[in-house]
Design an enzyme around this catalytic site. Structure first.
Site, mmCIF file in Angstrom:
data_model
loop_
_atom_site.group_PDB
_atom_site.id
_atom_site.type_symbol
_atom_site.label_atom_id
_atom_site.label_comp_id
_atom_site.label_asym_id
_atom_site.label_seq_id
_atom_site.Cartn_x
_atom_site.Cartn_y
_atom_site.Cartn_z
ATOM 1 N N TYR A 5 40.850 -35.339 -31.240
ATOM 2 C CA TYR A 5 39.745 -36.137 -30.707
ATOM 3 C C TYR A 5 40.074 -36.620 -29.296
ATOM 4 O O TYR A 5 39.244 -36.532 -28.385
ATOM 5 C CB TYR A 5 39.494 -37.329 -31.632
ATOM 6 C CG TYR A 5 38.476 -38.322 -31.131
ATOM 7 C CD1 TYR A 5 37.110 -38.083 -31.282
ATOM 8 C CD2 TYR A 5 38.878 -39.508 -30.522
ATOM 9 C CE1 TYR A 5 36.170 -38.997 -30.836
ATOM 10 C CE2 TYR A 5 37.941 -40.427 -30.070
ATOM 11 C CZ TYR A 5 36.599 -40.173 -30.228
ATOM 12 O OH TYR A 5 35.670 -41.075 -29.780
ATOM 13 N N SER A 49 36.451 -41.827 -24.213
ATOM 14 C CA SER A 49 37.200 -42.751 -25.066
ATOM 15 C C SER A 49 38.506 -43.109 -24.390
ATOM 16 O O SER A 49 39.081 -42.292 -23.659
ATOM 17 C CB SER A 49 37.498 -42.100 -26.423
ATOM 18 O OG SER A 49 38.373 -42.899 -27.191
#
Length: 248
Positions: A157, A143
């Site tokens: 995350y 990501s």
């Protein structure tokens, strides 16, 4: 015999788009899902409508037993995978680090990091030319959060995806001589239901003005990058990253 792609978290979002595109490109597709049997069945139907072969296996990637069972079912149905897409991942409700619990951190890192390591391990054991395999390719779904940090939202995350970046670089160097390429995509703000998991289903609309391209991305756009990295067109690419983030 078609090449075999094993995709984790294949019942929704980027994973589902990747399963469909892999089928279009001629792969037999095995994908895992955790809970949503209906969504998994929809992806199976989509793949079969494209004339492809598909298998859905309910598995939690942070369970070693489930990962072993996933790879066994894939092997029994189609043979060993030529491609692994480590896509399964979660995030939790938006909050700051000072409010994160140990249970939350364990959930995020168990699925996003340990799950990816376990699946990569099993793929290497089957793909390695040093062990009699035919080689293959692994694509990890990281990501842009790994680079941006996701302050005030998902630092945990983001940190888990930073670990995926390191896994990508290190594993690529370990297995480059064993016929296995390892790369990653780093999606930016993508229209998927993962944002609802964080408590803000409309997050893409809120932050799209901060993206140079002024829009969120689509799962299919990420899937195209994944399939390129899996393909022979990327035959000299390993330990590399494609940012699919609209310039963010």
């Amino acid at each position: 015999m078609p090449k075999v792609a094993l995709i984790t978290g294949g019942s929704r979002g980027i994973g589902a788009a990747t399963a469909r595109l892999a089928a279009e490109r001629g792969y037999a597709v095995c994908f895992s899902y955790r809970h949503d049997e209906y969504a998994a069945e929809q992806v199976l139907q989509d793949v079969r409508a494209l004339g492809g072969e598909a298998l859905a296996v309910r598995a939690d990637v942070c369970s070693e037993a489930d990962v072993l069972r996933l790879f066994k079912h894939c092997g029994d149905a189609f043979g060993p995978p030529h491609a692994l897409v480590n896509n399964a991942g979660i995030l939790e409700a938006q909050t700051t680090v000072e409010n994160m619990t140990a249970d939350r951190l364990q959930r995020v890192f168990n699925i996003n990091v340990i799950g990816s390591f376990l699946c990569a391990r099993e793929a290497v054991r089957r793909m390695s030319t040093l062990s009699g395999g035919a080689g293959g390719a692994i694509v990890n779904v990281s990501s842009r959060a790994a680079c941006l940090g996701s302050p005030n939202e998902y630092v945990d995350y983001a940190a888990s995806k930073g670990a995926i970046d390191t896994l990508t670089i290190g594993l690529a160097k370990e297995v480059g001589g064993a016929g296995i390429r390892v790369n990653a995509v780093r999606p930016g703000v993508i229209h998927t239901d993962i944002h609802a998991s964080g408590g803000e289903p409309d997050r893409v609309e809120r932050i799209k003005s901060a993206i140079p391209m002024q829009r969120g991305g689509h799962a299919e756009e990420v899937a195209r990058a994944i399939l390129w990295l899996l393909s022979d067109e990327a035959s000299y690419t390993t330990g590399s990253f494609i940012d699919v983030s609209g310039g963010r």
